[in-house]
Write a protein that holds these residues in place. Structure first.
Motif, PDB file in Angstrom:
ATOM      1  N   TYR A  70       1.032  -1.357   0.127  1.00  0.00           N
ATOM      2  CA  TYR A  70      -0.123   0.123   0.090  1.00  0.00           C
ATOM      3  C   TYR A  70       0.697   1.239  -0.001  1.00  0.00           C
ATOM      4  O   TYR A  70       0.676   2.327  -0.701  1.00  0.00           O
ATOM      5  CB  TYR A  70      -0.967   0.012   1.214  1.00  0.00           C
ATOM      6  CG  TYR A  70      -1.801   1.220   1.261  1.00  0.00           C
ATOM      7  CD1 TYR A  70      -2.701   1.278   0.655  1.00  0.00           C
ATOM      8  CD2 TYR A  70      -1.584   2.250   2.328  1.00  0.00           C
ATOM      9  CE1 TYR A  70      -3.586   2.367   0.433  1.00  0.00           C
ATOM     10  CE2 TYR A  70      -2.423   3.380   2.353  1.00  0.00           C
ATOM     11  CZ  TYR A  70      -3.323   3.565   1.499  1.00  0.00           C
ATOM     12  OH  TYR A  70      -4.125   4.698   1.450  1.00  0.00           O
ATOM     13  N   GLN A  71       1.922   1.226   0.865  1.00  0.00           N
ATOM     14  CA  GLN A  71       2.768   2.401   0.777  1.00  0.00           C
ATOM     15  C   GLN A  71       3.605   2.651  -0.664  1.00  0.00           C
ATOM     16  O   GLN A  71       3.635   3.706  -0.992  1.00  0.00           O
ATOM     17  CB  GLN A  71       4.020   2.178   2.005  1.00  0.00           C
ATOM     18  CG  GLN A  71       3.374   2.245   3.242  1.00  0.00           C
ATOM     19  CD  GLN A  71       4.449   2.047   4.258  1.00  0.00           C
ATOM     20  OE1 GLN A  71       5.381   1.466   4.193  1.00  0.00           O
ATOM     21  NE2 GLN A  71       4.168   2.258   5.732  1.00  0.00           N
ATOM     22  N   TRP A  84       2.396   1.774  -3.532  1.00  0.00           N
ATOM     23  CA  TRP A  84       1.319   2.236  -4.334  1.00  0.00           C
ATOM     24  C   TRP A  84       1.069   3.860  -4.162  1.00  0.00           C
ATOM     25  O   TRP A  84       0.819   4.473  -5.005  1.00  0.00           O
ATOM     26  CB  TRP A  84      -0.118   1.437  -4.209  1.00  0.00           C
ATOM     27  CG  TRP A  84      -1.075   1.832  -4.892  1.00  0.00           C
ATOM     28  CD1 TRP A  84      -1.436   1.688  -6.256  1.00  0.00           C
ATOM     29  CD2 TRP A  84      -2.337   2.662  -4.579  1.00  0.00           C
ATOM     30  NE1 TRP A  84      -2.572   2.245  -6.817  1.00  0.00           N
ATOM     31  CE2 TRP A  84      -3.164   2.665  -5.785  1.00  0.00           C
ATOM     32  CE3 TRP A  84      -2.871   3.046  -3.409  1.00  0.00           C
ATOM     33  CZ2 TRP A  84      -4.436   3.403  -5.358  1.00  0.00           C
ATOM     34  CZ3 TRP A  84      -3.915   3.481  -3.054  1.00  0.00           C
ATOM     35  CH2 TRP A  84      -4.725   3.958  -4.280  1.00  0.00           C
ATOM     36  N   ARG A  85       0.628   4.113  -2.709  1.00  0.00           N
ATOM     37  CA  ARG A  85       0.550   5.428  -2.588  1.00  0.00           C
ATOM     38  C   ARG A  85       1.780   6.460  -2.933  1.00  0.00           C
ATOM     39  O   ARG A  85       1.602   7.546  -3.631  1.00  0.00           O
ATOM     40  CB  ARG A  85       0.321   5.636  -1.025  1.00  0.00           C
ATOM     41  CG  ARG A  85      -0.755   5.215  -0.529  1.00  0.00           C
ATOM     42  CD  ARG A  85      -2.102   5.658  -1.114  1.00  0.00           C
ATOM     43  NE  ARG A  85      -2.269   7.212  -0.579  1.00  0.00           N
ATOM     44  CZ  ARG A  85      -2.798   8.118  -0.930  1.00  0.00           C
ATOM     45  NH1 ARG A  85      -3.825   7.868  -2.211  1.00  0.00           N
ATOM     46  NH2 ARG A  85      -2.821   9.446  -0.669  1.00  0.00           N
ATOM     47  N   ALA A  86       3.030   5.981  -2.813  1.00  0.00           N
ATOM     48  CA  ALA A  86       4.281   6.524  -3.245  1.00  0.00           C
ATOM     49  C   ALA A  86       4.273   6.745  -4.820  1.00  0.00           C
ATOM     50  O   ALA A  86       4.555   7.900  -5.381  1.00  0.00           O
ATOM     51  CB  ALA A  86       5.346   5.981  -2.889  1.00  0.00           C
ATOM     52  N   ARG A  87       3.733   5.833  -5.570  1.00  0.00           N
ATOM     53  CA  ARG A  87       3.993   5.936  -7.270  1.00  0.00           C
ATOM     54  C   ARG A  87       2.767   6.821  -7.681  1.00  0.00           C
ATOM     55  O   ARG A  87       2.809   7.529  -8.449  1.00  0.00           O
ATOM     56  CB  ARG A  87       3.826   4.519  -7.686  1.00  0.00           C
ATOM     57  CG  ARG A  87       5.095   3.725  -7.422  1.00  0.00           C
ATOM     58  CD  ARG A  87       5.088   2.557  -8.245  1.00  0.00           C
ATOM     59  NE  ARG A  87       6.391   1.876  -7.870  1.00  0.00           N
ATOM     60  CZ  ARG A  87       6.888   0.945  -8.822  1.00  0.00           C
ATOM     61  NH1 ARG A  87       6.382   0.527  -9.791  1.00  0.00           N
ATOM     62  NH2 ARG A  87       7.905   0.495  -8.296  1.00  0.00           N
ATOM     63  N   GLN A  88       1.580   6.771  -6.827  1.00  0.00           N
ATOM     64  CA  GLN A  88       0.536   7.856  -7.059  1.00  0.00           C
ATOM     65  C   GLN A  88       0.926   9.075  -6.805  1.00  0.00           C
ATOM     66  O   GLN A  88       0.413   9.981  -7.738  1.00  0.00           O
ATOM     67  CB  GLN A  88      -0.992   7.382  -6.441  1.00  0.00           C
ATOM     68  CG  GLN A  88      -1.587   6.157  -6.761  1.00  0.00           C
ATOM     69  CD  GLN A  88      -1.947   5.892  -8.058  1.00  0.00           C
ATOM     70  OE1 GLN A  88      -2.623   6.809  -8.659  1.00  0.00           O
ATOM     71  NE2 GLN A  88      -1.776   4.759  -8.754  1.00  0.00           N
ATOM     72  N   ALA A  89       1.635   9.249  -5.933  1.00  0.00           N
ATOM     73  CA  ALA A  89       1.983  10.970  -5.561  1.00  0.00           C
ATOM     74  C   ALA A  89       2.902  11.262  -6.562  1.00  0.00           C
ATOM     75  O   ALA A  89       2.689  12.405  -6.935  1.00  0.00           O
ATOM     76  CB  ALA A  89       2.466  10.682  -4.187  1.00  0.00           C
ATOM     77  N   SER A  90       3.745  10.516  -6.915  1.00  0.00           N
ATOM     78  CA  SER A  90       4.757  10.653  -7.995  1.00  0.00           C
ATOM     79  C   SER A  90       4.366  10.947  -9.516  1.00  0.00           C
ATOM     80  O   SER A  90       4.883  11.591 -10.053  1.00  0.00           O
ATOM     81  CB  SER A  90       5.875   9.826  -8.131  1.00  0.00           C
ATOM     82  OG  SER A  90       5.505   8.681  -8.681  1.00  0.00           O
TER      83      SER A  90
END
Length: 75
Positions: free
Chosen positions: A64-65, A67-73
């Motif tokens: 999940y972390q 995934w969230r980091a890739r979405q933020a980037s």
């Protein structure tokens, strides 16, 4: 340069998660087999089950972390 470094860190984290998942399953299967062959009580099997669940929850949190980091980037 920071995006490359960030991508490398995420890739490293992803590899670690995949190793934890694969290793957990192999160790869990081995523990189940050894426990059965050695005639250990069921409570030991439950202990191995809980340890595997804990490792898989850790992996899920890390996925999940990532995934969230890739979405933020992206945005």
């Amino acid at each position: 340069m920071t995006t490359e470094h960030s991508d490398q860190q995420l890739a490293r984290k992803g590899r670690m998660v995949s190793l934890v998942i694969a290793g957990t399953m192999l160790i869990w299967l081995g523990a189940q087999w050894v426990g059965k062959m050695a005639g250990l009580p069921g409570r030991y099997a439950l202990l191995f089950d809980f340890a595997a669940i804990a490792a898989l929850i850790w992996a899920l949190v890390n996925i999940y972390q990532i995934w969230r980091a890739r979405q933020a980037s992206k945005g």
